[in-house]
Design an enzyme around this catalytic site. Structure first.
Site, PDB file in Angstrom:
ATOM      1  N   SER A 177       0.833  -1.214   0.000  1.00  0.00           N
ATOM      2  CA  SER A 177       0.000   0.000   0.000  1.00  0.00           C
ATOM      3  C   SER A 177       0.862   1.257   0.000  1.00  0.00           C
ATOM      4  CB  SER A 177      -0.896   0.015   1.243  1.00  0.00           C
ATOM      5  OG  SER A 177      -1.807  -1.047   1.193  1.00  0.00           O
ATOM      6  N   SER A 230     -13.272   1.174   3.118  1.00  0.00           N
ATOM      7  CA  SER A 230     -12.302   0.814   2.081  1.00  0.00           C
ATOM      8  C   SER A 230     -11.294   1.934   1.912  1.00  0.00           C
ATOM      9  CB  SER A 230     -13.027   0.564   0.754  1.00  0.00           C
ATOM     10  OG  SER A 230     -12.109   0.701  -0.328  1.00  0.00           O
ATOM     11  N   GLN A 261      -9.189   2.090  -0.381  1.00  0.00           N
ATOM     12  CA  GLN A 261      -9.067   2.415  -1.811  1.00  0.00           C
ATOM     13  C   GLN A 261     -10.116   3.457  -2.210  1.00  0.00           C
ATOM     14  OE1 GLN A 261      -9.027  -1.273  -3.997  1.00  0.00           O
ATOM     15  NE2 GLN A 261      -7.065  -1.876  -3.126  1.00  0.00           N
ATOM     16  N   ASP A 318      -6.746  -8.219   4.507  1.00  0.00           N
ATOM     17  CA  ASP A 318      -5.932  -9.035   3.594  1.00  0.00           C
ATOM     18  C   ASP A 318      -5.344 -10.271   4.288  1.00  0.00           C
ATOM     19  OD1 ASP A 318      -6.440  -7.253   1.563  1.00  0.00           O
ATOM     20  OD2 ASP A 318      -4.580  -6.138   1.837  1.00  0.00           O
TER      21      ASP A 318
HETATM   22  C1  S3P Z   1      -5.592  -1.398   0.022  1.00  0.00           C
HETATM   23  C2  S3P Z   1      -6.809  -1.428   0.643  1.00  0.00           C
HETATM   24  C3  S3P Z   1      -7.581  -2.657   0.857  1.00  0.00           C
HETATM   25  C4  S3P Z   1      -6.700  -3.893   0.722  1.00  0.00           C
HETATM   26  C5  S3P Z   1      -5.829  -3.832  -0.487  1.00  0.00           C
HETATM   27  C6  S3P Z   1      -4.913  -2.624  -0.437  1.00  0.00           C
HETATM   28  C7  S3P Z   1      -4.921  -0.106  -0.181  1.00  0.00           C
HETATM   29  O1  S3P Z   1      -8.608  -2.735  -0.102  1.00  0.00           O
HETATM   30  O2  S3P Z   1      -7.502  -5.046   0.690  1.00  0.00           O
HETATM   31  O3  S3P Z   1      -5.031  -4.994  -0.594  1.00  0.00           O
HETATM   32  O4  S3P Z   1      -3.710  -0.086  -0.457  1.00  0.00           O
HETATM   33  O5  S3P Z   1      -5.592   0.923  -0.023  1.00  0.00           O
HETATM   34  P1  S3P Z   1     -10.044  -2.059   0.097  1.00  0.00           P
HETATM   35  O6  S3P Z   1      -9.883  -0.608   0.108  1.00  0.00           O
HETATM   36  O7  S3P Z   1     -10.839  -2.524  -1.094  1.00  0.00           O
HETATM   37  O8  S3P Z   1     -10.560  -2.600   1.391  1.00  0.00           O
END
Ligand code: S3P
Length: 425
Positions: free
Chosen positions: A20, A164, A166, A312
């Site tokens: 990340s 989330s 993301q 994760d």
């Molecule tokens: C991540 C957020 C998580 C995680 C992904 C990486 C990120 O996803 O599962 O492997 O780097 O922001 P979500 O935002 O869909 O929960």
């Protein structure tokens, strides 16, 4: 690839850089002015996808295999890509980059692999459209390919239905270019690497409870970033050291950001022997060396606000639960269905094939631990976290376990099998 039971796992290991944080270093380095140097960058396929997309937008990025040097173009300096932007298997690239693309003075098309083209993008299309973005799903199914015609955005407050990072990061990054302030409230706090890194680059991002707010048009200046080891990669060794016989493993320099450390709480709840040394909490991204030893474990309930902090790690936590006495219940984790694979179905099918007592539910799974695992053919579904989880399970199962499409670990941990094997010597 074939895996056999191990006698013990012993030694020290350093896992690759946090995925990340590596993605975010490329994105923020690209839209900052001046040079950003990234140490400990994750050389995995997902982060290379981010790097290549921003190179296509005119950012000069050197990578010598050790240090990434980004010659940032400044907030308004990205160039129209000559071609489609290919995110490969990376959901983080797709969603975070879309927030930036939505505000550019050019159009772009974003594609990815089969898995990406099945993953939900409505979750970013909805808030970006509220910001007046012009973003559509080419096939009309709310998935990639995405067509993004950049334009001037307006700041919003977004109440996200999902926790989330993301989605949150997509909206906050778009907010850098919007008129006025942009904020996102989530049901539970998700990882906060974007917020921390934005502030480190000179931006202004504040957090209150589950709400993060950015101010637009910041002056972002290139930084030196030292990426800690990825706790999501360390998780395989944490579990392996707890469940393999006669084992003791130390994982050095692991990132233990409190929005990511749910697996540590679970290990403690289950009674695992886990200790911390060299804790360095000086920066927003604290690190520690973590030691685990073979332990007697008991089942537990994993639910609510801890879920985003270990989302994760749930596949490998399911393996851990098979070696704990009693029942482990995982709920509030419906997000697992929309990861690189449907991780509820894939865990239930593969663990059942190995003889585990596991039931899938709508938002998680229930595992009744203590039944010995035996060999099976494991379908990884090209999901890196599934392949790594079952390599750990196979270390503690009778017979020879075959993992199909095992090379998918290249997404986040290309040397995973070598590192696991080194601990068996
Ligand atoms: C991540 C957020 C998580 C995680 C992904 C990486 C990120 O996803 O599962 O492997 O780097 O922001 P979500 O935002 O869909 O929960």
């Amino acid at each position: 690839m074939i895996f056999k039971k191990t006698k013990h796992l012993k030694g020290e290991i350093t896992v690759p850089g946090d995925k990340s944080i590596s993605h975010r270093s490329i994105m923020l380095g690209s839209i900052a002015s001046g040079i950003t140097e990234v140490h400990g960058f994750l050389n995995g396929a997902d982060c290379i996808s981010s790097m290549n997309c921003f190179r296509q937008m005119g950012v000069d990025i050197d990578y010598d295999g050790s240090i990434v040097t980004i010659h940032g173009n400044g907030l308004h300096g990205l160039k129209a890509p000559a071609d489609t932007l290919d995110v490969g298997n990376s959901g983080t690239t797709t969603r975070l980059m879309s927030g930036i693309l939505a505000a550019q003075n050019f159009s772009s098309r974003v594609i990815g692999d089969d898995s990406i083209c099945r993953r939900p993008m409505k979750r970013i299309i909805t808030p970006l459209a509220m910001m007046r973005a012009d973003i559509t799903s080419e096939r009309g199914n709310d998935c990639a390919p995405l067509i993004i015609n950049g334009r001037k955005l307006k700041g919003i407050h977004y109440d996200s239905p999902v926790a989330s990072a993301q989605v949150k990061s997509c909206v906050l990054l778009a907010g850098l270019y919007a008129d006025g302030e942009t904020s996102v409230t989530e049901p539970y706090v998700s990882r906060n690497h974007t917020e921390l890194m934005l502030n480190a680059f000179g931006g202004s991002c504040t957090t209150l409870g589950t709400t993060a707010t950015v101010t637009s048009d910041p002056v972002l200046t290139g930084q030196k970033i030292v990426v800690p080891g990825d706790i999501s990669s360390a998780a395989y060794f944490l579990v392996a050291g707890l469940i393999a016989e006669n084992s003791e493993i130390t994982i050095k320099n692991v990132g233990i950001n409190p929005t990511r450390d749910g697996i540590i709480d679970v290990i403690k709840m289950m009674g695992g022997d886990i200790t911390f040394t060299n804790v360095n909490a000086d920066s927003g991204e604290p690190t520690a060396d973590i030691t685990v030893k073979t332990s007697s474990l008991k089942g537990c309930v994993i639910e609510g606000d801890i879920i985003p902090k270990l989302i994760d790690e749930i596949p490998v936590i399911a393996i851990l639960a098979c070696f704990a006495e009693g029942e482990t219940v995982i709920k509030d984790a419906a997000e697992l269905k929309v990861k690189e694979s449907n991780r509820i179905d894939v865990m239930v099918n593969n663990l059942s094939a190995m003889g585990a007592d596991i039931t899938g539910t709508d938002d998680g799974m229930i595992i009744r631990g203590g039944k010995p695992l035996h060999s099976a053919v494991i379908h990884s579904k090209k999901d890196h976290r599934i392949a790594m989880s079952f390599a750990v399970a196979a270390m503690c199962a009778e017979g020879e376990t075959e993992i199909l499409d095992a090379d998918c670990v290249n997404i986040s941990y290309p040397d995973f099998y070598r590192d696991l094997e080194n601990l068996q010597k």
